[in-house]
Scaffold this motif. Structure first.
Motif, PDB file in Angstrom:
ATOM      1  N   ASP A 131      46.683 -40.351  85.203  1.00  0.00           N
ATOM      2  CA  ASP A 131      46.453 -41.004  86.490  1.00  0.00           C
ATOM      3  C   ASP A 131      46.748 -42.482  86.368  1.00  0.00           C
ATOM      4  OD1 ASP A 131      45.037 -38.968  88.467  1.00  0.00           O
ATOM      5  OD2 ASP A 131      44.137 -38.613  86.495  1.00  0.00           O
ATOM      6  N   CYS A 132      46.782 -43.149  87.518  1.00  0.00           N
ATOM      7  CA  CYS A 132      46.978 -44.601  87.563  1.00  0.00           C
ATOM      8  C   CYS A 132      48.268 -45.001  86.839  1.00  0.00           C
ATOM      9  CB  CYS A 132      45.766 -45.312  86.961  1.00  0.00           C
ATOM     10  SG  CYS A 132      45.619 -47.059  87.351  1.00  0.00           S
ATOM     11  N   GLY A 133      49.338 -44.273  87.142  1.00  0.00           N
ATOM     12  CA  GLY A 133      50.628 -44.596  86.534  1.00  0.00           C
ATOM     13  C   GLY A 133      50.665 -44.407  85.044  1.00  0.00           C
ATOM     14  N   GLY A 134      49.865 -43.473  84.539  1.00  0.00           N
ATOM     15  CA  GLY A 134      49.849 -43.186  83.111  1.00  0.00           C
ATOM     16  C   GLY A 134      48.869 -44.028  82.329  1.00  0.00           C
ATOM     17  N   ARG A 135      48.085 -44.875  83.021  1.00  0.00           N
ATOM     18  CA  ARG A 135      47.131 -45.744  82.318  1.00  0.00           C
ATOM     19  C   ARG A 135      45.844 -45.011  81.956  1.00  0.00           C
ATOM     20  NH1 ARG A 135      46.356 -50.868  86.049  1.00  0.00           N
ATOM     21  NH2 ARG A 135      45.423 -51.771  84.155  1.00  0.00           N
ATOM     22  N   VAL A 136      45.559 -43.915  82.656  1.00  0.00           N
ATOM     23  CA  VAL A 136      44.330 -43.145  82.410  1.00  0.00           C
ATOM     24  C   VAL A 136      44.706 -41.712  82.065  1.00  0.00           C
ATOM     25  CG1 VAL A 136      42.143 -42.334  83.357  1.00  0.00           C
ATOM     26  CG2 VAL A 136      43.027 -44.584  84.022  1.00  0.00           C
ATOM     27  N   SER A 189      51.206 -45.350  76.948  1.00  0.00           N
ATOM     28  CA  SER A 189      50.876 -45.938  78.254  1.00  0.00           C
ATOM     29  C   SER A 189      49.386 -45.929  78.558  1.00  0.00           C
ATOM     30  CB  SER A 189      51.594 -45.163  79.372  1.00  0.00           C
ATOM     31  OG  SER A 189      51.062 -43.839  79.490  1.00  0.00           O
ATOM     32  N   VAL A 190      48.620 -45.138  77.816  1.00  0.00           N
ATOM     33  CA  VAL A 190      47.213 -44.920  78.152  1.00  0.00           C
ATOM     34  C   VAL A 190      46.334 -46.087  77.704  1.00  0.00           C
ATOM     35  CG1 VAL A 190      45.182 -43.485  77.652  1.00  0.00           C
ATOM     36  CG2 VAL A 190      47.379 -42.418  78.197  1.00  0.00           C
ATOM     37  N   GLU A 191      45.507 -46.562  78.629  1.00  0.00           N
ATOM     38  CA  GLU A 191      44.537 -47.614  78.344  1.00  0.00           C
ATOM     39  C   GLU A 191      43.119 -47.066  78.229  1.00  0.00           C
ATOM     40  OE1 GLU A 191      44.923 -50.990  80.987  1.00  0.00           O
ATOM     41  OE2 GLU A 191      47.033 -50.509  81.316  1.00  0.00           O
ATOM     42  N   VAL A 192      42.848 -45.971  78.936  1.00  0.00           N
ATOM     43  CA  VAL A 192      41.532 -45.343  78.897  1.00  0.00           C
ATOM     44  C   VAL A 192      41.703 -43.831  78.861  1.00  0.00           C
ATOM     45  CG1 VAL A 192      39.301 -45.033  80.047  1.00  0.00           C
ATOM     46  CG2 VAL A 192      40.494 -47.223  80.230  1.00  0.00           C
ATOM     47  N   CYS A 193      40.908 -43.183  78.013  1.00  0.00           N
ATOM     48  CA  CYS A 193      40.899 -41.716  77.968  1.00  0.00           C
ATOM     49  C   CYS A 193      39.513 -41.208  78.315  1.00  0.00           C
ATOM     50  CB  CYS A 193      41.316 -41.203  76.599  1.00  0.00           C
ATOM     51  SG  CYS A 193      41.285 -39.387  76.501  1.00  0.00           S
ATOM     52  N   VAL A 194      39.463 -40.144  79.109  1.00  0.00           N
ATOM     53  CA  VAL A 194      38.217 -39.500  79.506  1.00  0.00           C
ATOM     54  C   VAL A 194      38.246 -38.056  79.008  1.00  0.00           C
ATOM     55  CG1 VAL A 194      36.771 -38.782  81.440  1.00  0.00           C
ATOM     56  CG2 VAL A 194      38.073 -40.928  81.577  1.00  0.00           C
ATOM     57  N   PHE A 195      37.238 -37.678  78.247  1.00  0.00           N
ATOM     58  CA  PHE A 195      37.126 -36.311  77.742  1.00  0.00           C
ATOM     59  C   PHE A 195      35.815 -35.713  78.249  1.00  0.00           C
ATOM     60  CE2 PHE A 195      35.823 -33.623  73.872  1.00  0.00           C
ATOM     61  CZ  PHE A 195      36.297 -32.453  74.457  1.00  0.00           C
ATOM     62  N   ARG A 217      38.503 -49.413  88.522  1.00  0.00           N
ATOM     63  CA  ARG A 217      38.331 -50.639  87.746  1.00  0.00           C
ATOM     64  C   ARG A 217      39.668 -51.194  87.260  1.00  0.00           C
ATOM     65  NH1 ARG A 217      33.015 -51.626  85.361  1.00  0.00           N
ATOM     66  NH2 ARG A 217      31.510 -50.376  86.511  1.00  0.00           N
ATOM     67  N   LEU A 218      40.560 -50.318  86.825  1.00  0.00           N
ATOM     68  CA  LEU A 218      41.852 -50.787  86.347  1.00  0.00           C
ATOM     69  C   LEU A 218      42.684 -51.372  87.485  1.00  0.00           C
ATOM     70  CD1 LEU A 218      42.885 -47.976  83.815  1.00  0.00           C
ATOM     71  CD2 LEU A 218      42.097 -50.285  83.294  1.00  0.00           C
ATOM     72  N   GLN A 219      42.576 -50.804  88.662  1.00  0.00           N
ATOM     73  CA  GLN A 219      43.349 -51.295  89.791  1.00  0.00           C
ATOM     74  C   GLN A 219      42.875 -52.664  90.262  1.00  0.00           C
ATOM     75  OE1 GLN A 219      42.989 -48.014  92.553  1.00  0.00           O
ATOM     76  NE2 GLN A 219      44.927 -47.103  91.872  1.00  0.00           N
ATOM     77  N   GLN A 220      41.646 -53.018  89.937  1.00  0.00           N
ATOM     78  CA  GLN A 220      41.100 -54.313  90.330  1.00  0.00           C
ATOM     79  C   GLN A 220      41.500 -55.426  89.374  1.00  0.00           C
ATOM     80  OE1 GLN A 220      36.859 -53.897  90.754  1.00  0.00           O
ATOM     81  NE2 GLN A 220      37.019 -52.292  92.301  1.00  0.00           N
ATOM     82  N   GLN A 221      42.052 -55.042  88.238  1.00  0.00           N
ATOM     83  CA  GLN A 221      42.410 -56.059  87.237  1.00  0.00           C
ATOM     84  C   GLN A 221      43.695 -56.802  87.613  1.00  0.00           C
ATOM     85  OE1 GLN A 221      42.552 -54.060  83.451  1.00  0.00           O
ATOM     86  NE2 GLN A 221      40.357 -53.717  83.384  1.00  0.00           N
TER      87      GLN A 221
END
Length: 334
Positions: free
Chosen positions: A225-230, A262-268, A330-334
């Motif tokens: 998601d988020c263009g590959g950032r998440v 590309s990933v900045e955050v991973c959720v498992f 949160r990432l989109q607000q940065q």
């Protein structure tokens, strides 16, 4: 590098009976810190109860002393009541919040003296003596410094436990809290007899077929998601049975999607085997998003780049959407 409280040194020096307890569902740092400190304390002629809420995770059963852990309030009461009131000290290790003491929380919070050794930024402080240093690589590193300050020798067995604590919580010395002092401590532990190749083999190269099949199923749920950032993945209760695995086999799964460039955050997100309707969530980041703040919104905590929480009475898919949505926002607000 901070300074450990003198009161903590005095407590360990004068106490002849100690209960060592890590956080519930312990990781390598929690188990290694507890077992390493227990070995050193017993080397000083002290009586030690290694207290867990459940069994030692299979991944860490190679550690010396793991077979001597005990569980249950009965074991705790038996050990404490065998001495006069106030003669038994309790040390909580790698426990970022009082609630992380699990079923022992109410009993231990009412016990004195209670000391805390921890490196979680989310730790608001509890116990009679609270030593928290969020910039440390691991609780294992802190325990090593405490033992050194006391002038007590560290056996090869204790060194193996503390080295495991450090190598697991630093991601093999890759995370930002890894400092020159961390490497210096690791070097001293090798001097004490640790074989790094043996520890690494035990931790990273002993997967079961069931674990690999479960990883295959988990990676099949990968979504960006988020263009590959998440990145996010999940494990359902049905996957455990399909792969012939258990939830213990999910250790480190969260880091596989994190490795994408590309990933900045991973959720498992994974369903908890023994608690229907409960979902455990692990978050990992590369510095751009404070995942401890995300976890705090759901009652959890941790570090800026590694955090987690559990939620009861929720659905796996819904929980995943909520957490991913929070991270993306949160990432989109940065």
């Amino acid at each position: 590098m901070g300074q450990h409280p003198e009161a903590l040194q005095h407590l360990l020096h004068r106490s002849e009976r100690l209960v060592l307890v890590p956080h519930v569902r312990p990781d390598g740092d929690a188990v290694g810190s507890m077992l390493g400190l227990a070995d050193v304390l017993e080397g000083q002629g002290k009586q030690v109860l290694r207290l867990l809420q459940g069994e030692v995770p299979p991944l860490y059963r190679f550690l010396p002393g793991s077979e001597r852990t005990q569980t249950g309030l009965e074991s705790l009461e038996r050990f404490v009541t065998a001495a006069s009131p106030g003669e038994t000290a309790v040390v909580a290790l790698d426990c970022g919040d009082a609630s992380r003491l699990g079923v022992y929380a109410e009993r231990l919070l009412g016990h004195h003296p209670l000391a805390v050794i921890d490196h979680h930024r989310s730790n608001g402080g509890f116990g009679d003596i609270c030593w928290v240093e969020p910039d440390r690589s691991s609780t294992g590193e802190m325990v090593y410094d405490l033992i050194s300050a006391l002038g007590w020798p560290i056996s090869t067995a204790a060194a193996c436990c503390l080295y495991t604590a450090i190598i697991t919580d630093t991601g093999s010395f890759r995370y930002e809290t890894t400092s020159p002092h961390t490497f210096a401590v690791a070097g001293q532990l090798l001097t004490a007899g640790v074989r790094p190749e043996e520890v690494a083999n035990r931790i990273f190269d002993t997967s079961s077929l069931g674990r690999l099949l479960l990883l295959q199923l988990a990676l099949g749920t990968l979504r960006l998601d988020c263009g590959g950032r998440v990145a996010s993945i999940e494990v359902s209760r049905g996957m455990y049975a399909a792969a012939g695995a258990t939830q213990h086999d999910t250790e480190d799964f969260v880091n596989w999607p994190r490795s994408l460039a590309s990933v900045e955050v991973c959720v498992f997100c994974r369903e908890v085997e023994e608690e229907e309707g409960t979902v455990s969530v692990s978050l990992r980041a590369k510095g751009g998003c404070d995942v401890a703040a995300v976890a705090a919104l759901f009652g959890g905590g941790g570090h800026r780049n590694a955090a987690g929480f559990r939620q009861r009475n929720v659905q796996l898919a819904g929980m995943r959407e909520r957490v991913v949505g929070e991270v993306v926002g949160r990432l989109q607000q940065q």
